[in-house]
Structure formats: C-alpha cells, structure tokens
Design an enzyme around this catalytic site. Structure first.
Site, mmCIF file in Angstrom:
data_model
loop_
_atom_site.group_PDB
_atom_site.id
_atom_site.type_symbol
_atom_site.label_atom_id
_atom_site.label_comp_id
_atom_site.label_asym_id
_atom_site.label_seq_id
_atom_site.Cartn_x
_atom_site.Cartn_y
_atom_site.Cartn_z
ATOM 1 N N GLU A 198 0.860 -1.189 0.000
ATOM 2 C CA GLU A 198 0.000 0.000 0.000
ATOM 3 C C GLU A 198 0.894 1.235 0.000
ATOM 4 O O GLU A 198 1.979 1.223 0.588
ATOM 5 C CB GLU A 198 -0.868 0.038 1.268
ATOM 6 C CG GLU A 198 -2.029 -0.916 1.231
ATOM 7 C CD GLU A 198 -2.757 -0.970 2.570
ATOM 8 O OE1 GLU A 198 -2.578 -0.056 3.407
ATOM 9 O OE2 GLU A 198 -3.493 -1.947 2.787
ATOM 10 N N ASP A 242 -1.376 4.883 -37.952
ATOM 11 C CA ASP A 242 -2.763 4.410 -37.833
ATOM 12 C C ASP A 242 -3.726 5.532 -38.210
ATOM 13 O O ASP A 242 -3.352 6.718 -38.229
ATOM 14 C CB ASP A 242 -3.077 3.823 -36.447
ATOM 15 C CG ASP A 242 -2.829 4.796 -35.313
ATOM 16 O OD1 ASP A 242 -3.211 5.969 -35.459
ATOM 17 O OD2 ASP A 242 -2.249 4.389 -34.297
ATOM 18 N N LYS A 266 -4.285 -0.064 -39.604
ATOM 19 C CA LYS A 266 -3.635 -1.071 -38.752
ATOM 20 C C LYS A 266 -4.689 -1.892 -38.021
ATOM 21 O O LYS A 266 -5.665 -1.348 -37.523
ATOM 22 C CB LYS A 266 -2.759 -0.301 -37.749
ATOM 23 C CG LYS A 266 -2.035 -1.100 -36.751
ATOM 24 C CD LYS A 266 -1.075 -0.215 -35.942
ATOM 25 C CE LYS A 266 -1.699 0.376 -34.708
ATOM 26 N NZ LYS A 266 -0.763 1.115 -33.858
ATOM 27 N N ARG A 292 -5.062 -4.816 -34.911
ATOM 28 C CA ARG A 292 -4.336 -5.506 -33.836
ATOM 29 C C ARG A 292 -4.971 -6.855 -33.558
ATOM 30 O O ARG A 292 -6.192 -6.993 -33.656
ATOM 31 C CB ARG A 292 -4.383 -4.674 -32.552
ATOM 32 C CG ARG A 292 -3.446 -3.481 -32.563
ATOM 33 C CD ARG A 292 -3.271 -2.916 -31.167
ATOM 34 N NE ARG A 292 -2.378 -1.758 -31.175
ATOM 35 C CZ ARG A 292 -1.049 -1.844 -31.118
ATOM 36 N NH1 ARG A 292 -0.456 -3.003 -31.070
ATOM 37 N NH2 ARG A 292 -0.317 -0.747 -31.126
ATOM 38 N N ASP A 311 5.812 2.072 -27.958
ATOM 39 C CA ASP A 311 5.774 1.201 -26.779
ATOM 40 C C ASP A 311 6.804 0.088 -27.006
ATOM 41 O O ASP A 311 7.983 0.240 -26.728
ATOM 42 C CB ASP A 311 4.334 0.689 -26.626
ATOM 43 C CG ASP A 311 4.118 -0.123 -25.370
ATOM 44 O OD1 ASP A 311 5.102 -0.634 -24.818
ATOM 45 O OD2 ASP A 311 2.970 -0.277 -24.922
HETATM 46 C C1 R5P Z 1 -1.612 2.916 -30.791
HETATM 47 O O1 R5P Z 1 -2.752 3.110 -31.133
HETATM 48 C C2 R5P Z 1 -0.595 3.973 -30.570
HETATM 49 O O2 R5P Z 1 -0.853 5.132 -31.286
HETATM 50 C C3 R5P Z 1 0.803 3.464 -30.892
HETATM 51 O O3 R5P Z 1 0.911 3.236 -32.281
HETATM 52 C C4 R5P Z 1 1.091 2.183 -30.178
HETATM 53 O O4 R5P Z 1 0.749 2.264 -28.835
HETATM 54 C C5 R5P Z 1 2.552 1.792 -30.306
HETATM 55 O O5 R5P Z 1 2.747 0.566 -29.662
HETATM 56 P P1 R5P Z 1 3.915 -0.396 -30.121
HETATM 57 O O6 R5P Z 1 5.163 0.412 -30.172
HETATM 58 O O7 R5P Z 1 3.964 -1.458 -29.040
HETATM 59 O O8 R5P Z 1 3.540 -0.974 -31.424
#
Ligand code: R5P
Length: 321
Positions: free
Chosen positions: A47, A183, A208, A210, A238
């Site tokens: 916590e 995207d 794109k 997913r 990310d």
């Molecule tokens: C997704 O909609 C975001 O705009 C980024 O394209 C996404 O989060 C990038 O994630 P990663 O680098 O894991 O593909």
C-alpha cells in the site's frame, strides 16, 4: 504566480523534469518557483503512503508526475495526493501529466472492454483545477473531463519541427518527404506536423489491425511513398512493433530514407532493434529518456510556458501557432 509551488517525488524521474521547468521560469521569466518534495513510501503489503513535509496551505500546487512509474501506482498516487493536498488546505491542485497513461483504451472497440481513459478521468477530476498533458492519444479524451477541469493538451510538434530544422535533420532541400501516421487515428497529428514543417508535404497513413493489445496483425498503406523519404509520426512508441512493421511495409512500397518520431518513448523492448532499422528515431522526454540510441527532444519548456500562461490567464494555443 506568487502562490504557485511545483511538487514532485525526488526519487522519481519526474524530479529532473520539474527542475527543468523551474529553470525555465528563472531563465525566461525571471521568476523563481519553489519545488516541494513529496515522499512516497510503501507499507509491507505495498500500500502507498504519501507525505508532504512542507506547508501547502493556500498554495496553488502543480504536481509534476512520473509517467514511467507502474501505471497502477501512477493512478493511485493521483488519487491519494489529491486527498492529501485538499486535507492540507491547498488553494488549488493541478496535475502535470507529461504522458496521460491509460489513454489507449478510449472507446469500446469491441464488446466487454473498459473505457479506461474515461475511468481515469472520472476518478481523478473531482476538485482538480486543471490537467496539463501532451499529445493525448486521442484529443477527444478531453471530453471525458468535466467542464470545470480544463485539460490542456499540449502539442510537441512545434518544438520537434524547430529541432529538425535547426539541426538540419530533415534537409531543407528535401522535396520528396511524406509525413505518415501509422494508424488512421493519427492522421490529424501527421497533418499538423506536415503543416508545421511548412513545405506542403503530403501525408499518408497506415490502416492497422491488432490481434491483441500490444500486437499488430495487419497493415495496409493508404498513400504513395515510392522513391520518397518518409517521416512516421506517432503518439507512443511502446514495444516499437508498430514502427518496425510500418518501416518494413514502407520499404516494400519503395520508400527511401525513413525517420520516425513518437512523443511518448516507452521503448519497452529497448531501443536497439528499432533504432537500427531507421535513419533516425526521435522521441520527447515525457518518459525522461536521456538519449541512448534514440534522439531525445526536451519538451519541458512547453510545460513551463503552459503553467505560466494558465496562471497569468494567457492563451496557451498561441504557443502552437
Ligand atoms: C496505438 O494506437 C498507438 O498510437 C501506438 O501506435 C502504439 O501504442 C505503439 O505501440 P507499439 O510500439 O507497441 O507498437
């Protein structure tokens, strides 16, 4: 401005960012704003225990948060801190969230999912004065916040374009540049970026799909990139999977040099693989990157100016004209 204090966790990466904001005030506004420390400890069962040593009574507090923290802790800190500051009689509480976490799930894109961006908004907004953030995943997330809690969604592209031009990273003689969003949701961002670059550059985007959160299945290019240089502009890098897949598709379609920029550089899979593919990978320091193989552009001056202008009742949109 006399009542303003910055607040940050000295054991977090946000502390240096807060210092940069403070320095900006001193150097550009000839004004000293104190930074107070928040202590964040854990009980044995994890916590959180928050404590602010100094008096915040009648202060206008700007909390500079650390976007690199565990997202669950990031969220709970926001909830507990507000309680702390209200109990300590702060006059107002504003949150500076360089990267607004939990923004990627901003709609019901399939049944039985949580709209986490809305849940964050509902939980943190009561009794806040304002939120200052940057390059929101989708600008309409601002609509999840009640009208009494304005969300200043700052844009990083002017400072990035300035950096590109000053450092001649994108040569000024470059005629054949396409600015691409990886995207469909980022097309407006790519357009704003292209306009700021100022040479009427065309834009393109990738459709794109997913398989799961974090894994891209299919990509389809909409636009023309053959024999062109391409600058990919995204809000988040990310794992880097999106950028790498986009890179391969663009090469397949005949693109020449490929540059990439993502405001929030998480680089959860490291930078090596992604950086080796591109002519250049750029990010901002909303995740406090210090620049290893990616080029890091300091956006703290925009946050400092936004705080200054919010306090002085000046326009924030003028920063982006
Ligand atoms: C997704 O909609 C975001 O705009 C980024 O394209 C996404 O989060 C990038 O994630 P990663 O680098 O894991 O593909």
């Amino acid at each position: 401005m006399e009542k303003v204090v910055l607040l940050s966790d000295p054991n977090s990466k946000a502390w240096d960012f807060a210092k940069k904001i403070q320095n900006h005030f001193v150097e550009n506004r000839k004004f000293f704003v104190p930074i107070q420390e928040i202590s964040i400890k854990h009980f044995r069962n994890h916590e959180l225990n928050l404590h602010v040593q100094e008096n915040v009574r009648q202060k206008e507090v700007y909390f500079i948060h650390d976007s690199t923290k565990d997202p669950q802790q990031w969220w709970v800190e926001l909830l507990l801190l507000k309680d702390l500051l209200l109990s300590a009689s702060a006059t107002s509480i504003s949150y500076v969230l360089p990267d607004m976490l939990y923004s990627r799930q901003d709609r019901k894109d399939k049944p039985h999912v949580a709209i986490s961006a809305r849940t964050v908004a509902r939980s943190i907004s009561p009794n806040l004065k304002r939120i200052i953030t940057m390059d929101l995943h989708a600008p309409q997330i601002q609509g999840f916040y009640p009208e009494e809690v304005p969300v200043d969604n700052l844009y990083s592209f002017p400072i990035v374009v300035k950096y590109l031009k000053e450092n001649k990273i994108i040569p000024t003689e470059l005629k054949e540049l396409v600015v691409l969003s990886p995207d469909a949701g980022g097309v407006d961002r790519a357009r704003a970026f292209a306009q700021k670059l100022g040479s009427n550059y065309p834009i393109a985007f990738i459709e794109k799909r997913r398989v799961t959160a974090g894994e891209v299945k299919e990509m389809r290019l909409v636009g023309e990139v053959k024999d062109k240089d391409v600058l990919i502009v995204d809000d988040i890098i990310d794992s880097g999977g999106t950028q790498c897949k986009a890179h391969d598709l663009l090469k397949e379609k005949g693109a020449k040099n490929i540059y990439a920029y993502g405001t929030h550089g998480l680089f959860t899979e490291g930078t090596e693989k992604i950086c080796s593919k591109f002519n250049l990978i750029m990010t901002s320091n909303t995740h406090y990157q210090t620049g290893n193989s990616a080029t890091v552009i300091d956006v703290s001056p925009i946050f400092a100016e936004a705080i200054w202008r919010a306090q002085k009742g000046l326009s924030i949109s003028e920063l982006f004209e």
